[in-house]
Design an enzyme around this catalytic site. Structure first.
Site, PDB file in Angstrom:
ATOM      1  N   LYS A  22       0.837  -1.209   0.000  1.00 51.35           N
ATOM      2  CA  LYS A  22       0.000   0.000   0.000  1.00 51.35           C
ATOM      3  C   LYS A  22       0.867   1.253   0.000  1.00 51.35           C
ATOM      4  CE  LYS A  22      -1.421   1.468   4.158  1.00 51.35           C
ATOM      5  NZ  LYS A  22      -1.148   2.835   4.634  1.00 51.35           N
ATOM      6  N   ASN A  23       1.847   1.316   0.900  1.00 48.80           N
ATOM      7  CA  ASN A  23       2.546   2.588   1.089  1.00 48.80           C
ATOM      8  C   ASN A  23       3.444   2.964  -0.090  1.00 48.80           C
ATOM      9  OD1 ASN A  23       1.247   3.062   3.434  1.00 48.80           O
ATOM     10  ND2 ASN A  23       2.919   2.430   4.791  1.00 48.80           N
ATOM     11  N   ARG A  92      -3.914  10.756   5.023  1.00 48.93           N
ATOM     12  CA  ARG A  92      -2.836  11.734   5.098  1.00 48.93           C
ATOM     13  C   ARG A  92      -1.910  11.683   3.888  1.00 48.93           C
ATOM     14  NH1 ARG A  92      -1.900  13.878   9.863  1.00 48.93           N
ATOM     15  NH2 ARG A  92       0.239  14.227   9.242  1.00 48.93           N
ATOM     16  N   CYS A 116      -4.185  12.802  13.758  1.00 47.27           N
ATOM     17  CA  CYS A 116      -4.308  11.404  13.366  1.00 47.27           C
ATOM     18  C   CYS A 116      -4.748  10.655  14.610  1.00 47.27           C
ATOM     19  CB  CYS A 116      -2.947  10.962  12.846  1.00 47.27           C
ATOM     20  SG  CYS A 116      -2.547   9.260  13.026  1.00 47.27           S
ATOM     21  N   ARG A 121       0.858  14.312  13.655  1.00 50.93           N
ATOM     22  CA  ARG A 121       1.780  13.846  12.601  1.00 50.93           C
ATOM     23  C   ARG A 121       2.057  15.061  11.725  1.00 50.93           C
ATOM     24  NH1 ARG A 121      -0.521   8.527   9.888  1.00 50.93           N
ATOM     25  NH2 ARG A 121       1.434   8.602   8.737  1.00 50.93           N
ATOM     26  N   LEU A 125       8.296  19.199   7.698  1.00 55.04           N
ATOM     27  CA  LEU A 125       9.464  18.876   6.862  1.00 55.04           C
ATOM     28  C   LEU A 125       9.122  18.926   5.376  1.00 55.04           C
ATOM     29  CD1 LEU A 125      10.882  15.884   8.957  1.00 55.04           C
ATOM     30  CD2 LEU A 125      11.665  18.252   8.988  1.00 55.04           C
ATOM     31  N   ASP A 305       5.009   0.185  11.889  1.00 51.79           N
ATOM     32  CA  ASP A 305       3.758  -0.396  11.393  1.00 51.79           C
ATOM     33  C   ASP A 305       3.580  -1.857  11.800  1.00 51.79           C
ATOM     34  OD1 ASP A 305       3.189   2.037  10.272  1.00 51.79           O
ATOM     35  OD2 ASP A 305       3.825   1.485   8.248  1.00 51.79           O
ATOM     36  N   ARG A 397      -8.469  -0.268   4.931  1.00 52.84           N
ATOM     37  CA  ARG A 397      -7.660   0.768   4.293  1.00 52.84           C
ATOM     38  C   ARG A 397      -6.350   0.193   3.758  1.00 52.84           C
ATOM     39  NH1 ARG A 397      -6.872   6.213   7.568  1.00 52.84           N
ATOM     40  NH2 ARG A 397      -5.521   6.410   5.746  1.00 52.84           N
TER      41      ARG A 397
HETATM   42  N1  EPU Z   1       7.732  13.906  10.928  1.00 56.80           N
HETATM   43  C1  EPU Z   1       7.910  15.216  11.293  1.00 56.80           C
HETATM   44  N2  EPU Z   1       7.631  16.184  10.365  1.00 56.80           N
HETATM   45  C2  EPU Z   1       7.229  15.900   9.103  1.00 56.80           C
HETATM   46  C3  EPU Z   1       7.054  14.548   8.741  1.00 56.80           C
HETATM   47  C4  EPU Z   1       7.322  13.574   9.671  1.00 56.80           C
HETATM   48  O1  EPU Z   1       8.263  15.519  12.417  1.00 56.80           O
HETATM   49  O2  EPU Z   1       7.012  16.813   8.317  1.00 56.80           O
HETATM   50  C5  EPU Z   1       8.014  12.848  11.902  1.00 56.80           C
HETATM   51  C6  EPU Z   1       6.775  12.044  12.260  1.00 56.80           C
HETATM   52  O3  EPU Z   1       6.022  12.653  13.278  1.00 56.80           O
HETATM   53  C7  EPU Z   1       7.367  10.721  12.679  1.00 56.80           C
HETATM   54  C8  EPU Z   1       8.589  10.589  11.775  1.00 56.80           C
HETATM   55  O4  EPU Z   1       8.851  11.885  11.286  1.00 56.80           O
HETATM   56  O5  EPU Z   1       7.792  10.769  14.000  1.00 56.80           O
HETATM   57  C9  EPU Z   1       8.429   9.666  10.608  1.00 56.80           C
HETATM   58  O6  EPU Z   1       7.238   9.945   9.901  1.00 56.80           O
HETATM   59  P1  EPU Z   1       7.162   9.769   8.331  1.00 56.80           P
HETATM   60  O7  EPU Z   1       7.083  11.090   7.698  1.00 56.80           O
HETATM   61  O8  EPU Z   1       8.249   8.852   7.905  1.00 56.80           O
HETATM   62  O9  EPU Z   1       5.753   9.047   8.155  1.00 56.80           O
HETATM   63  P2  EPU Z   1       4.757   9.184   6.948  1.00 56.80           P
HETATM   64  O10 EPU Z   1       5.493   9.358   5.681  1.00 56.80           O
HETATM   65  O11 EPU Z   1       3.696  10.166   7.291  1.00 56.80           O
HETATM   66  C10 EPU Z   1       4.746   6.658   6.372  1.00 56.80           C
HETATM   67  C11 EPU Z   1       3.720   5.569   6.272  1.00 56.80           C
HETATM   68  C12 EPU Z   1       3.197   5.205   7.655  1.00 56.80           C
HETATM   69  C13 EPU Z   1       4.387   4.763   8.512  1.00 56.80           C
HETATM   70  C14 EPU Z   1       5.455   5.860   8.539  1.00 56.80           C
HETATM   71  C15 EPU Z   1       6.703   5.456   9.289  1.00 56.80           C
HETATM   72  C16 EPU Z   1       2.740   6.007   4.129  1.00 56.80           C
HETATM   73  C17 EPU Z   1       1.560   6.427   3.335  1.00 56.80           C
HETATM   74  N3  EPU Z   1       2.619   6.036   5.452  1.00 56.80           N
HETATM   75  O12 EPU Z   1       4.080   7.758   6.961  1.00 56.80           O
HETATM   76  O13 EPU Z   1       2.333   4.098   7.459  1.00 56.80           O
HETATM   77  O14 EPU Z   1       3.952   4.498   9.815  1.00 56.80           O
HETATM   78  O15 EPU Z   1       5.830   6.214   7.183  1.00 56.80           O
HETATM   79  O16 EPU Z   1       7.285   4.351   8.706  1.00 56.80           O
HETATM   80  O17 EPU Z   1       3.746   5.625   3.568  1.00 56.80           O
HETATM   81  C18 EPU Z   1       0.582   2.633   7.997  1.00 56.80           C
HETATM   82  O18 EPU Z   1       0.742   2.091   6.899  1.00 56.80           O
HETATM   83  O19 EPU Z   1      -0.142   2.137   8.906  1.00 56.80           O
HETATM   84  C19 EPU Z   1       1.234   3.921   8.261  1.00 56.80           C
HETATM   85  C20 EPU Z   1       0.823   4.745   9.196  1.00 56.80           C
END
Ligand code: EPU
Length: 421
Positions: A22-23, A92, A116, A121, A125, A305, A397
């Protein structure tokens, strides 16, 4: 609304194929906005987040055709540069359209995703990266309004490694004028595949799979095709289903290197793992469950995850384990529900302290998010009696008909439509 009714205690047996991830599909799809024409993504899972992204892209003018896991995205006629709240609030990952729209069309208006289920979240960045690349960003009435004539190359350093921000920055940088360097970039397999897809479109990226990505921006990208990778979290979930039910199963899973951290922890818990090219066999029939601590980390560490599923598994271990989530400190909404099934878990800051119990007992429990739901299904498979898992729309989802996969392995799990909420 659907729920699962699980009669626990059945041993699992047989072989299942893991669906596409999915991701990774969720970042490959918006990447198609960077070119004009017909893109193909094969091995796309049939899960609700993918349908949500298809709808968002359609709103922007992308025509799609999705059958037999083959997704065709035609980006020839983009008519709209706005990702509205109604779409973004559902998922998101919608924020992934920001970088491509800005880079290709010079403008994007994307609803802020908001909170969330398990806490904040942020997307700071993502926004900082767009600003470094030359975008003007204003936050207004719940929207990110981003504009730029042509993005320019920049040095972008992420304080925190972020999958989403790396994806967005990379998708924006490939069409920027000049060279960009993205440091402390995510090396998650989903980002490596995005790099490959962008490269196939004609992007110039060095450092594939490393934490420093160097991008020479190009003027245009061409449509392309990509085969999605298998879902490492579904793979881990199915293996843990076998482990918690003391069973032996095989999974067909393409990219074994992507789940070594999960396999290593499973082996530490006492189960046998056999790696044979695309087939992973797990045999948990003869051992008790050893308590194994886990700390989540960015790839190649143990994924956040899989944290909830591991917590479910450890409820039946023969000791105490500490499961710490360093990525999302509040991601523990499954804990009170697991305790309803007879688990003994306490939360201490960002850790779950799990004292193993002799058995879990079936009860009604409620899904609160995708991975929490998966953990409740695993616990239900191992519990004595009947477990009802409510609100499985969360699970839908991200898992493609998991009950069918589990049933094919011998689990007694049924999807039932219910007025219960
Ligand atoms: N973070 C920041 N600022 C930002 C972005 C992220 O502080 O602008 C922090 C987050 O709060 C977190 C860390 O960076 O502590 C990592 O977050 P990341 O940005 O890597 O997460 P994401 O891209 O929003 C993806 C997956 C999530 C998975 C995370 C971590 C997708 C669509 N989602 O989210 O998947 O948990 O990476 O590996 O790729 C799931 O599938 O259940 C899911 C939540």
């Amino acid at each position: 609304m659907d729920k699962f009714i699980i009669k626990g205690g059945k041993k699992l047996e047989g072989k299942v194929t893991v669906s596409g991830a999915k991701n990774s599909a969720l970042v490959l799809m918006p990447a198609a906005l960077l070119n004009t024409g017909i893109n193909h993504i094969s091995n796309t899972p049939e899960v609700n987040d993918i349908y949500t992204m298809i709808k968002l892209l359609k709103h922007l003018g992308v025509n799609s055709d999705f059958s037999e896991h083959n997704l065709i995205l035609d980006t020839s006629n983009i008519t709209n540069l706005i990702a509205p709240y109604d779409h973004v609030k559902k998922m998101r990952a919608s924020v992934y359209v920001l970088g491509p729209l800005l880079a290709r069309y010079g403008s994007a208006k994307v609803s802020l995703p908001g909170g969330c289920a398990w806490g904040p979240r942020p997307i700071n960045l993502h926004l900082e990266a767009m600003k470094k690349l030359g975008a003007e960003i204003v936050l207004e009435e719940g929207y990110i309004i981003a504009k730029s004539s042509r993005l320019h190359g920049a040095k972008i350093h992420f304080d925190v490694s972020s999958v989403g921000a790396t994806g967005n920055a990379l998708m924006a940088a490939v069409l920027a004028k000049g060279t960009s360097v993205i440091s402390n970039a995510s090396i998650e397999p989903e980002i490596v595949l995005l790099t490959d897809f962008l490269t196939a479109m004609g992007a110039k990226i060095r450092g594939r799979g490393t934490t420093t990505l160097e991008v020479d921006g190009v003027d245009d990208l061409v449509p392309s095709s990509v085969k999605n990778i298998s879902d490492r979290i579904e793979a881990g979930t199915l293996l843990t289903a076998a482990a918690i039910t003391r069973s032996k199963i095989e999974i067909v899973y393409g990219e074994i290197d992507n789940i070594e951290s999960e396999l290593f922890k499973l082996e530490s818990s006492g189960v046998k793992i056999l790696r044979n090219n695309e087939i992973i066999e797990i045999d948990a029939r003869d051992s008790s469950i050893k308590n194994v601590d886990v700390t989540t980390a960015v790839f190649p560490g143990f994924p956040t995850d899989m944290q909830a599923q591991w917590t479910a598994f450890m409820t039946l271990s023969d000791g105490t384990s500490t499961i710490t989530d360093t990525i999302y400190h509040d991601r523990f909404s499954h804990v009170p529900e697991l305790n309803r099934l007879g688990a003994n878990i306490e939360i201490l800051n960002n850790s779950a302290i799990v004292k193993g119990v002799k058995e879990l007992k079936g009860a009604k429990v409620m899904s609160t998010d995708l991975r929490a739901s998966a953990s409740l299904v695993l616990a239900g498979l191992a519990a004595h009696g009947i477990t009802e898992v409510l609100r499985i729309y969360h699970l839908d989802r991200g898992y493609q008909r998991i009950e069918e996969k589990l049933r094919s392995l011998g689990a007694d799990i049924e999807r039932v439509n219910t007025p219960e909420y």
